[in-house]
Design an enzyme around this catalytic site. Structure first.
Site, short mmCIF file in Angstrom:
data_model
loop_
_atom_site.label_atom_id
_atom_site.label_comp_id
_atom_site.label_asym_id
_atom_site.label_seq_id
_atom_site.Cartn_x
_atom_site.Cartn_y
_atom_site.Cartn_z
N LYS A 53 -22.09 -19.54 -2.13
CA LYS A 53 -22.83 -18.39 -1.61
C LYS A 53 -22.33 -18.03 -0.22
CE LYS A 53 -26.62 -19.64 -4.60
NZ LYS A 53 -27.74 -20.57 -4.79
N GLN A 97 -32.48 -23.67 -1.47
CA GLN A 97 -31.71 -24.21 -2.59
C GLN A 97 -32.53 -25.24 -3.37
OE1 GLN A 97 -28.48 -23.08 -3.43
NE2 GLN A 97 -28.93 -24.23 -5.30
N ASP A 120 -34.15 -14.80 -3.68
CA ASP A 120 -34.12 -15.52 -4.95
C ASP A 120 -35.09 -14.91 -5.96
OD1 ASP A 120 -32.28 -17.57 -5.15
OD2 ASP A 120 -33.47 -18.93 -3.91
#
Ligand code: NAP
Length: 287
Positions: A53, A97, A120
């Site tokens: 990312k 994460q 997200d």
């Protein structure tokens, strides 16, 4: 005839090129999109995903920073980090994460990420907006799959779509996005009695179970578009998906490889959501 590859790596590059232009426009207007990634502990796969990312940010001109916390840190430390980033004007997207170490309630902690920075798409407000048919930030893996299908001009409306897996991160939002596009959707889970009965009627089959080689060629409708989300490490160290790639490629018309299919598209959608968040920020500032 062998199936055409749903080449997520190539499509992701196209997405980055378009995003790079949007970033330039934002930078010219005085806003550089920024993404903060938080990693708790040092789960090896998570480290790889975060690196990808960050690399994608660099490719598109998005600023990025990583906040590394100890695996045994108290919840208050993680919440304080999120709170600081929620108020940081140069950060438009916050990425927590997963998986988190066992002692954290990931679903609940996700709710502390500001809705407008939830790139997200796991905040319940953003998931609720998807359920209500008014999507804002949507989870990146299913968004990436929709983008991949659209790029290969797969018709969704009126087709039978089957999603294997019902997780909040992949299966459920995938089903909602297919419903929103007027597919007739079945969602399977580990208690589904006869999986083949469902997979074999799928014009579009999305497999997100995390079970190596769960779907074999005999379970696939000839000509189907098959998207393999699974990432499984075999005892010999090789990575494979949930679909028997060699067999499926003889039956499906379109098939995503693992790696190189859904994974790159997921990363691209994180960056896309960050750029969108920065655009909203810039519009609000200008208003
Ligand atoms: P998850 O939370 O473990 O969910 C797996 C789902 O599959 C569950 O709903 C489970 O059913 C269902 N399932 C398991 N065995 C099954 C079976 N035999 N038949 C039918 N359904 C079955 O996993 P996830 O987060 O959704 O991820 C799924 C896979 O995708 C994993 O391999 C993960 O690593 C991968 N993944 C890849 C990406 C990417 O970017 N490529 C992103 C996210 C995830 P129950 O609900 O009944 O337990």
């Amino acid at each position: 005839m062998a199936a055409t590859l749903l080449d997520g790596a190539a499509v992701a590059r196209e997405v980055y090129s378009q995003l790079g232009q949007r970033v330039q426009t934002l930078v010219a207007a005085g806003v550089r999109p920024g993404l903060a990634a938080i990693q708790v502990g040092n789960h090896a796969a998570s480290t790889i995903y975060i690196r990808r990312k960050v690399k994608a940010c660099a490719e598109t001109g998005v600023y990025s920073e990583i906040h590394q916390l100890e695996s045994d840190c108290p919840e208050s430390t993680l919440l304080a980090t999120i709170d600081k980033l929620n108020h940081h004007r140069g950060i438009h997207g916050i990425l927590l994460q997963l998986p988190l170490p066992q002692h954290f309630d990931a679903g609940r902690i996700m709710q502390s990420i500001a809705v407008e920075k939830d790139v997200d798409g796991f905040n319940w407000q953003n998931l609720g907006a998807l359920v209500a048919g008014r999507p804002r930030f949507t989870p990146c893996t299913p968004s990436g799959i929709i983008a991949l299908l659209e790029r290969y001009e797969v018709r969704i409306e009126g087709r039978n779509a089957v999603v294997v897996g019902r997780s909040t991160e992949v299966g459920k939002p995938m089903a909602l996005m297919l419903i929103a596009r007027s597919a007739t959707v079945s969602v399977c889970n580990s208690k589904t009695r006869d999986l083949r009965q469902f997979t074999s009627i799928a014009d579009i089959l999305v497999v997100a179970a995390g079970r190596p080689l769960l779907v074999t060629a005999d379970m696939i409708k000839p000509g189907a578009a098959v998207v393999d989300v699974g990432i499984n490490r075999l005892p010999d160290g090789r990575v494979c998906g949930d679909v028997d790639f060699a067999g499926a490629s003889q039956v499906a018309s379109l098939l995503s490889p693992v790696p190189g299919g859904v994974g790159p598209m997921t990363v691209a959608m994180v960056i896309a959501n960050t750029v969108s968040a920065a655009e909203h920020h810039a519009q609000a500032r200008a208003a």
